[in-house]
Write an enzyme that holds these catalytic residues in place. Structure first.
Site, PDB file in Angstrom:
ATOM      1  CG  HIS A 125     -12.320  -8.254   4.774  1.00  0.00           C
ATOM      2  ND1 HIS A 125     -11.733  -9.245   5.534  1.00  0.00           N
ATOM      3  CD2 HIS A 125     -11.626  -8.227   3.608  1.00  0.00           C
ATOM      4  CE1 HIS A 125     -10.751  -9.799   4.851  1.00  0.00           C
ATOM      5  NE2 HIS A 125     -10.659  -9.198   3.676  1.00  0.00           N
ATOM      6  CD  GLU A 132      -1.758  -2.469   1.182  1.00  0.00           C
ATOM      7  OE1 GLU A 132      -0.647  -2.749   1.688  1.00  0.00           O
ATOM      8  OE2 GLU A 132      -2.559  -3.343   0.792  1.00  0.00           O
TER       9      GLU A 132
END
Ligand SMILES: Cc1ncc(C[n+]2csc(CCOP(=O)(O)OP(=O)(O)O)c2C)c(N)n1
Ligand SMILES: [Mg+2]
Length: 740
Positions: free
Chosen positions: A540, A470
């Site tokens: 999530h 990321e």
């Protein structure tokens, strides 16, 4: 900006061995370099003196790194190549054309400090005219910027039309310049090679054969940590030697002639387009790490003396004398001139005006383009038909999901603006594009399919997969955006944004402010966020938007429906600031909030809330996936208890629409802030505090919040329901507040 120049009178009389060259360098060239290296050391010494006199506030020196600096500047092209140096690179910057006066302006924190206008510590170089890009104090972040910068240079070479200016969006204010064979230079210390961002940058530069010249200035220490503790085996060259496509050099970086020869070979390799180069230069650190450090606490005299024998300044001086290039008189003359120049520069810098306190808000955001303005407030134009990526035409008046409209908005913006590139994890249709060409596959286009079909329409150089890293995504985007590209990158799940946190907190949003508007990086970072997924569990389902609204310089957007998502995304792309665009996963394909595509120019300005339902009894302020739940609760409340709720959808969290909140609370005299993140320190805390502070006299009840529990989100649906705010929770909270 004047380059540090040598008195031409020295030439003939003092260069005794005419004609002889050293790795192609004339004696005169070495005299020039001696002057720059000596200047660099004397500026350090002057700053140290000023620090002791408390006239400057911090000092970190380039001592011991002077030879590699001048050699690098000579091996590269000023105002042509791009530079991401680090704080030891004073000599490099002087050799590129920065002046001692400019550096001392930085030391005193003067208003005219060209690097930051007094905002950054000294030695955090930024010289726009020299393509020296603003750097932070965070070790290693700059390496990914350098990779993005090199990618941008390549992209503009392949898409020269993308460099054209355009009216009405960020391009109007973003000049682009590029050279077909430019090199991006990045330097770092030995300790910094331990940062993950170093390895992420090496990987991408290698894999994409980018013209990045990495220069590791290995002085054997990272503050007090010696290199053998930092680096397995004590030698970074050994560890990186397996990276494909690189040219490698390991050299004595205290010898400018050796360093120049190596850097020249490295630069030639990069410029010829073969790939990146890695120069590992062994240097010394004759002074402590900074003036806040005392190296005698961890380095014995014997070691320091060993280093001193390799001091690049005295070694070059000896060389010039030994070779008969300069005699003692010539050396003394240069040194006297430099001492006078540095003294005069320091006197001038000390007298320079300091920045005014009321300038602190300048350049947090773009001074040129205001995304909250009416220019970004356009009407939807629902078309009768719509052309998809595959050319198929369909009725566009059908309501579409948020996912559909984000995809269409991206496509239309990419058609309009060739500077847009999209990358992230899994965002391409298929990296092995031959499968697409052979029509063997349908293509993926994102784990939520938001970028579906974009690679097929725009090609693999505009839409491509990143490594699973990321920081790599956001760091490269920052480097690209500095050069004028518009990266619209994706973080696959908000839960995994944290490896990019350094880039999102310390880099992307602060490039403009810390460089006093010399540089900017208006990239868009799209992030799938949120819970209510049934089974999303801890990793999530996370929210955490307040962590980013707490970062000055970053715009944070969080739409609750398809139409707003389309309008706000277009504003995000066209605006001149970095934007964190939060897309709630649960809303991607929800029935609630579908809309026909509002056309290729529909925009919603930032910082403008929407009154979803007017009401009189209480105000509910919310956004994202809580919005439809709050609406359901409000409608039930009206039906069953005739309580009238004014429902405010913030849509944009930074900036947020205080006027809309204040107007509504003044009318209803009751406020509930509802959000999906955990309650404590969440986004609603700030809104609640502001209401309590500024609307106290209008309140008939305490300001209330309803949010998730102060836990993470669990997997089992019964637990998830208990953790996240539900319609029933909202209903109860609204009723209690109305009845207070
Ligand atoms: C990410 C980060 N962690 C820690 C620091 C504090 N720090 C500043 S310089 C430094 C050592 C850097 O060593 P090296 O990369 O070898 O460069 P040198 O200073 O030796 O030239 C450290 C730990 C920082 N600035 N950034
Ligand atoms: Mg070091």
């Amino acid at each position: 900006m004047a380059t540090t120049k040598v008195d031409p009178k020295l030439n003939d009389s003092e260069i005794k061995k005419k004609g002889k060259t050293y790795q192609g360098l004339t004696g005169q060239r070495l005299i020039d370099w001696y002057r720059i290296m000596y200047t660099s050391r004397r500026v350090d010494d002057r700053e140290i003196l000023l620090k002791r006199q408390q006239k400057v506030f911090f000092q970190i020196s380039g001592a011991g790194h002077e030879a590699i600096g001048v050699a690098a500047a000579a091996a590269l092209k000023t105002e042509y190549d791009w530079f991401f140096p680090y704080y030891r690179d004073r000599a490099l910057c002087l050799a590129l054309g920065a002046t001692p006066y400019e550096m001392l302006l930085g030391a005193v924190g003067a208003a005219d400090d060209p690097s930051s206008g007094g905002r950054q510590m000294p030695s955090h170089w930024a010289f726009k005219a020299l393509n020296v890009v603003t750097q932070s104090s965070a070790t290693g972040t700059q390496i990914l910027h350098a990779v993005g910068c090199a990618e941008a240079g390549r992209y503009f070479s392949q898409h020269p039309n993308a460099a054209r200016k355009a009216e009405g969006d960020y391009r109007q204010f973003k000049d682009v310049q590029f050279q077909g064979d430019e090199i991006t230079y990045v330097s770092l210390g030995d300790g910094t090679t331990s940062e993950g961002e170093f390895w992420e940058a090496m990987n991408t530069a290698s894999n994409r054969r980018l013209p990045v010249l990495f220069c590791v200035e290995d002085n054997g220490y990272a503050i007090s940590v010696p290199v053998e503790v930092q680096t397995s085996g004590g030698n970074i060259s050994r560890l990186v030697s397996g990276f494909p496509n690189f040219h490698f050099e390991e050299i004595d970086g205290t010898d400018p002639v050796v360093a120049y020869a190596a850097l020249k070979r490295a630069a030639d390799y990069c410029r010829a387009g073969h790939g990146p180069a890695f120069v590992h230069a062994h240097v010394i650190r004759p002074y402590s790490h900074s003036l806040s450090d005392d190296e005698r606490l961890y380095r014995p005299d014997s070691e320091r003396q060993r280093d001193a024998a390799r001091d690049p300044i005295s070694c070059l001086q000896m060389f010039l004398l030994r070779e008969g290039i300069l005699d003692e008189k010539g050396i003394n003359k240069i040194e006297k001139e430099v001492d006078e120049e540095v003294q005069a520069a320091a006197d001038r810098a000390l007298a320079a005006p300091v920045p005014q306190p009321d300038t602190i808000y300048n350049f947090v955001y773009s001074p040129d383009l205001d995304p909250t303005s009416a220019a970004f407030d356009t009407k939807p134009a629902f078309a009768a038909v719509e052309t998809a990526a595959d050319g198929k035409r369909s009725a566009a008046s059908q309501p579409k999901t948020m996912a559909d409209l984000i995809n269409t908005t991206l496509r239309d913006e990419m058609r309009r603006d060739e500077r847009i590139v999209i990358f992230g994890e899994d965002v391409a249709d298929a990296s092995r594009e031959e499968y697409i060409k052979q029509k063997l596959i349908k293509g993926k286009g994102g784990v939520f399919k938001l970028t579906s079909g974009l690679q097929m329409e725009f090609g693999s150089d505009r839409v491509f997969n990143s490594p699973l890293a990321e920081a790599n995504i956001v760091g490269r985007a920052t480097g690209m955006a500095v050069r004028g590209l518009k990266p619209v990158v994706e973080i696959q799940f908000f839960d995994y944004i944290w490896p990019a946190m350094m880039q999102l907190r310390d880099e992307l949003p602060i490039i403009r402010w810390r460089s006093n508007n010399a540089f900017s990086a208006p990239a868009v970072v799209r992030v799938a966020i949120g819970g209510y997924l049934t089974g999303g569990a801890i990793y999530h389902s996370q929210c955490g938007e307040s962590i980013f609204t707490h970062t000055p310089g970053l715009r944070v957007v969080f739409p609750s429906n398809a139409l707003d998502a389309a309008g706000l995304l277009r504003t995000a792309i066209r605006c001149d600031d970095p934007v964190l665009f939060l897309e709630h996963k649960r809303l991607y394909r929800e029935t609630y909030g579908r809309a026909p595509y509002p056309g290729p120019d529909y925009m919603v300005p930032f910082g403008k809330a929407k009154i979803v339902q007017p009401g009189t009894d209480l105000t509910v302020i919310t956004y994202g996936a809580v919005l439809p739940r709050a609406l359901q609760a409000a409608q039930k409340l009206e039906r069953e208890h005739q309580i009238s709720v004014e429902l405010v959808d913030l849509r944009c969290l930074s900036p947020f629409d205080w006027d809309a909140i204040a107007t509504s609370v003044k009318k209803t005299n009751r406020a509930l802030i509802a959000y999906e993140d955990s309650l404590s320190w969440g986004y609603g805390a700030e809104i609640a505090a502001r209401i309590a502070d500024q609307l106290f006299h209008h309140l008939d009840a305490p300001v209330k919040r309803i949010a998730a529990t102060d836990t993470f989100v669990a997997y089992q649906p019964i637990l998830e329901d208990a953790i996240l705010p539900q319609v029933s929770d909202l209903f109860r909270a609204m009723k209690d507040l109305a009845e207070f």
